[in-house]
Design an enzyme around this catalytic site. Structure first.
Site, PDB file in Angstrom:
ATOM      1  N   CYS A 119      11.902 -14.359  94.619  1.00 22.79           N
ATOM      2  CA  CYS A 119      12.344 -13.640  95.835  1.00 22.79           C
ATOM      3  C   CYS A 119      11.243 -13.531  96.885  1.00 22.79           C
ATOM      4  CB  CYS A 119      12.874 -12.266  95.468  1.00 22.79           C
ATOM      5  SG  CYS A 119      14.218 -12.352  94.273  1.00 22.79           S
ATOM      6  N   HIS A 252      12.642  -8.106 101.786  1.00 21.73           N
ATOM      7  CA  HIS A 252      13.565  -8.811 100.894  1.00 21.73           C
ATOM      8  C   HIS A 252      14.779  -7.916 100.677  1.00 21.73           C
ATOM      9  CE1 HIS A 252      15.388 -10.775  97.610  1.00 21.73           C
ATOM     10  NE2 HIS A 252      14.911  -9.968  96.666  1.00 21.73           N
ATOM     11  N   ASN A 282      21.745  -9.902  97.052  1.00 22.85           N
ATOM     12  CA  ASN A 282      20.375 -10.394  96.917  1.00 22.85           C
ATOM     13  C   ASN A 282      20.424 -11.920  96.799  1.00 22.85           C
ATOM     14  OD1 ASN A 282      17.833 -11.148  96.030  1.00 22.85           O
ATOM     15  ND2 ASN A 282      17.653  -9.520  94.503  1.00 22.85           N
TER      16      ASN A 282
HETATM   17  O1  UT7 Z   1      15.132  -9.644  93.751  1.00 23.36           O
HETATM   18  C1  UT7 Z   1      14.057  -9.186  93.021  1.00 23.36           C
HETATM   19  C2  UT7 Z   1      13.932  -7.776  93.118  1.00 23.36           C
HETATM   20  N1  UT7 Z   1      14.989  -7.097  92.390  1.00 23.36           N
HETATM   21  C3  UT7 Z   1      15.182  -5.851  92.635  1.00 23.36           C
HETATM   22  O2  UT7 Z   1      14.545  -5.316  93.513  1.00 23.36           O
HETATM   23  C4  UT7 Z   1      16.119  -5.044  91.782  1.00 23.36           C
HETATM   24  C5  UT7 Z   1      15.488  -3.740  91.468  1.00 23.36           C
HETATM   25  N2  UT7 Z   1      16.304  -2.835  90.662  1.00 23.36           N
HETATM   26  C6  UT7 Z   1      17.416  -2.273  91.172  1.00 23.36           C
HETATM   27  O3  UT7 Z   1      17.820  -2.553  92.284  1.00 23.36           O
HETATM   28  C7  UT7 Z   1      18.101  -1.224  90.321  1.00 23.36           C
HETATM   29  O4  UT7 Z   1      17.289  -0.883  89.231  1.00 23.36           O
HETATM   30  C8  UT7 Z   1      19.504  -1.661  89.824  1.00 23.36           C
HETATM   31  C9  UT7 Z   1      20.471  -1.731  90.990  1.00 23.36           C
HETATM   32  C10 UT7 Z   1      19.406  -2.996  89.124  1.00 23.36           C
HETATM   33  C11 UT7 Z   1      20.051  -0.621  88.834  1.00 23.36           C
HETATM   34  O5  UT7 Z   1      20.113   0.643  89.440  1.00 23.36           O
HETATM   35  P1  UT7 Z   1      19.530   1.939  88.701  1.00 23.36           P
HETATM   36  O6  UT7 Z   1      19.790   3.079  89.569  1.00 23.36           O
HETATM   37  O7  UT7 Z   1      18.108   1.623  88.326  1.00 23.36           O
HETATM   38  O8  UT7 Z   1      20.478   2.047  87.458  1.00 23.36           O
HETATM   39  P2  UT7 Z   1      20.125   1.966  85.885  1.00 23.36           P
HETATM   40  O9  UT7 Z   1      19.712   0.589  85.517  1.00 23.36           O
HETATM   41  O10 UT7 Z   1      19.211   3.083  85.556  1.00 23.36           O
HETATM   42  O11 UT7 Z   1      21.562   2.254  85.263  1.00 23.36           O
HETATM   43  C12 UT7 Z   1      22.230   3.507  85.473  1.00 23.36           C
HETATM   44  C13 UT7 Z   1      23.584   3.455  84.780  1.00 23.36           C
HETATM   45  C14 UT7 Z   1      23.502   2.970  83.336  1.00 23.36           C
HETATM   46  O12 UT7 Z   1      24.418   3.732  82.568  1.00 23.36           O
HETATM   47  P3  UT7 Z   1      23.892   4.971  81.693  1.00 23.36           P
HETATM   48  O13 UT7 Z   1      22.887   4.399  80.750  1.00 23.36           O
HETATM   49  O14 UT7 Z   1      23.307   5.933  82.684  1.00 23.36           O
HETATM   50  O15 UT7 Z   1      25.157   5.462  81.054  1.00 23.36           O
HETATM   51  C15 UT7 Z   1      23.997   1.539  83.415  1.00 23.36           C
HETATM   52  O16 UT7 Z   1      24.595   1.102  82.221  1.00 23.36           O
HETATM   53  O17 UT7 Z   1      24.463   2.557  85.463  1.00 23.36           O
HETATM   54  C16 UT7 Z   1      25.045   1.658  84.499  1.00 23.36           C
HETATM   55  N3  UT7 Z   1      25.309   0.391  85.185  1.00 23.36           N
HETATM   56  C17 UT7 Z   1      26.475   0.110  85.794  1.00 23.36           C
HETATM   57  N4  UT7 Z   1      27.610   0.800  85.943  1.00 23.36           N
HETATM   58  C18 UT7 Z   1      28.613   0.227  86.634  1.00 23.36           C
HETATM   59  C19 UT7 Z   1      24.472  -0.656  85.323  1.00 23.36           C
HETATM   60  N5  UT7 Z   1      25.072  -1.631  86.051  1.00 23.36           N
HETATM   61  C20 UT7 Z   1      26.318  -1.189  86.339  1.00 23.36           C
HETATM   62  C21 UT7 Z   1      27.394  -1.723  87.055  1.00 23.36           C
HETATM   63  N6  UT7 Z   1      28.515  -1.000  87.183  1.00 23.36           N
HETATM   64  N7  UT7 Z   1      27.342  -2.955  87.641  1.00 23.36           N
END
Ligand code: UT7
Length: 325
Positions: A119, A252, A282
């Site tokens: 990225c 990005h 993204n």
């Molecule tokens: O391009 C390179 C750079 N990449 C990035 O910058 C990505 C960086 N990371 C992020 O943008 C975020 O960490 C994400 C968008 C990937 C995830 O967001 P988050 O707020 O960090 O969520 P999390 O991973 O802590 O997950 C929270 C909850 C989890 O459920 P529990 O464990 O709280 O019950 C996940 O299982 O959200 C759940 N979850 C979803 N729910 C519905 C994860 N993905 C999904 C989904 N739909 N697609």
């Protein structure tokens, strides 16, 4: 007299197929994968993304973006003396996408190569092109970011498959005495390779390892917000400017929350943030040139504006380019 690399044209390409969150969620539900428009919008700011057709590769999209950028610049492919493509999703293991683009544009002879920094790829490619222009080894460079991340997504993994999209963006740089790229700043730290990677590879005619994207989202999020502030500040320092001098911040486009946090850390006003992640998702190395071209074409970015472009991604890699447009 200093030689600057000046952007003289921009272009972009998005594949025809556009999927809203609701449409993607409905497709995923058929495979038993549960997600929702609400979750995706709240956690990422993404509302829609484009996916390439089966027969479309990075080189096809890159060529379309390049044609637009060349037209905007008012030059022909034969006027180019350098082509760099940033991509992590090349059409083939080799040759490079850049050589394919060169051929599709109907030209030959000038150096053409790919840069792979995921990225951050477009920031890396722009920095290399700038260095070659400043050293006198190139006068007109085509720099492209092009990706088909839909090919490397695991559509059973909801934590990653809702985040990415396909597309390409391009700029034409020209050696100029008029101000252009003011400063660049690049970094990498390989110890973070496992938090964002596609671990598979080709081995004796078979694929070894998992050929789909793996990401520890929260770990990437935490690192990204730190390094995006650091690299922007380092770049400003090199140019002897402050964040108050930036007209538009184009980070990005991965997650609106990361972008908003960066703008806040730099103590910039939120309306200086360029946002296309809502419509593109993204698109990895394509995200910055896609956002740049959209803003140029909409009239938001004007000649003379000071732009901070910054990227972060797998590797870990990160960096920034500060320029007068
Ligand atoms: O391009 C390179 C750079 N990449 C990035 O910058 C990505 C960086 N990371 C992020 O943008 C975020 O960490 C994400 C968008 C990937 C995830 O967001 P988050 O707020 O960090 O969520 P999390 O991973 O802590 O997950 C929270 C909850 C989890 O459920 P529990 O464990 O709280 O019950 C996940 O299982 O959200 C759940 N979850 C979803 N729910 C519905 C994860 N993905 C999904 C989904 N739909 N697609």
């Amino acid at each position: 007299m200093r030689t600057y690399s000046r952007i003289i044209g921009t272009g972009s390409y998005l594949p025809e197929k556009r999927l809203t969150n609701a449409e993607l969620a409905a497709e995923l539900a058929q495979q038993g994968v549960e997600t929702s428009d609400d979750w995706i919008v709240e956690r990422t700011g993404i509302r829609a993304r484009h996916f390439a057709a089966e027969n479309q590769g990075s080189s096809d999209m890159a060529t379309e973006a390049a044609r637009q950028a060349l037209t905007a610049a008012g030059i022909t492919p034969d006027d180019l003396d350098l082509i760099i493509v940033a991509t992590s999703t090349p059409d083939m293991v080799f040759p490079s996408v850049a050589t394919m683009v060169q051929h599709k544009l109907g030209t030959a002879g000038c150096p053409a190569f790919d840069v792979q920094a995921v990225c951050s790829g477009f920031i890396y490619a722009l920095t290399v092109a700038d260095a070659m222009i400043q050293s006198g080894s190139a006068k007109r460079a085509l720099v492209i970011g092009a990706e088909v991340f839909s090919r490397i997504l695991d559509f059973t993994d909801r934590t990653t498959c809702v985040l990415f999209g396909d597309g390409a963006g391009a700029v034409v740089l020209e050696a100029s005495e008029t101000t252009g790229i003011l400063a660049t700043d690049l970094h990498a730290d390989g110890k973070y390779k496992d938090i964002l990677c596609v671990p598979g590879h080709v081995n004796r005619g078979a694929i070894l390892g998992d050929p789909v994207l793996k990401m520890d989202g929260p770990a990437v999020f935490k690192l990204a917000v730190g390094v995006l502030e650091e690299t922007a500040r380092a770049c400003l320092l090199k140019a002897n400017l402050t964040a108050a001098d930036i007209d538009w911040l184009i980070p990005h486009q991965a997650n609106i929350r990361i972008m908003q946090s960066t703008v806040k850390k730099l103590k910039m006003s939120a309306d200086k943030l360029v946002v296309t992640v809502d419509q593109h998702g993204n698109t990895s190395a394509a995200s910055i040139p896609l956002a740049l071209d959209a803003s140029v074409r909409s009239g938001k970015i004007k000649r003379g504006d000071t732009l901070m472009l910054e990227g972060v991604g797998g590797g870990f890699t990160w960096g920034a380019v500060l320029l007068n447009y």
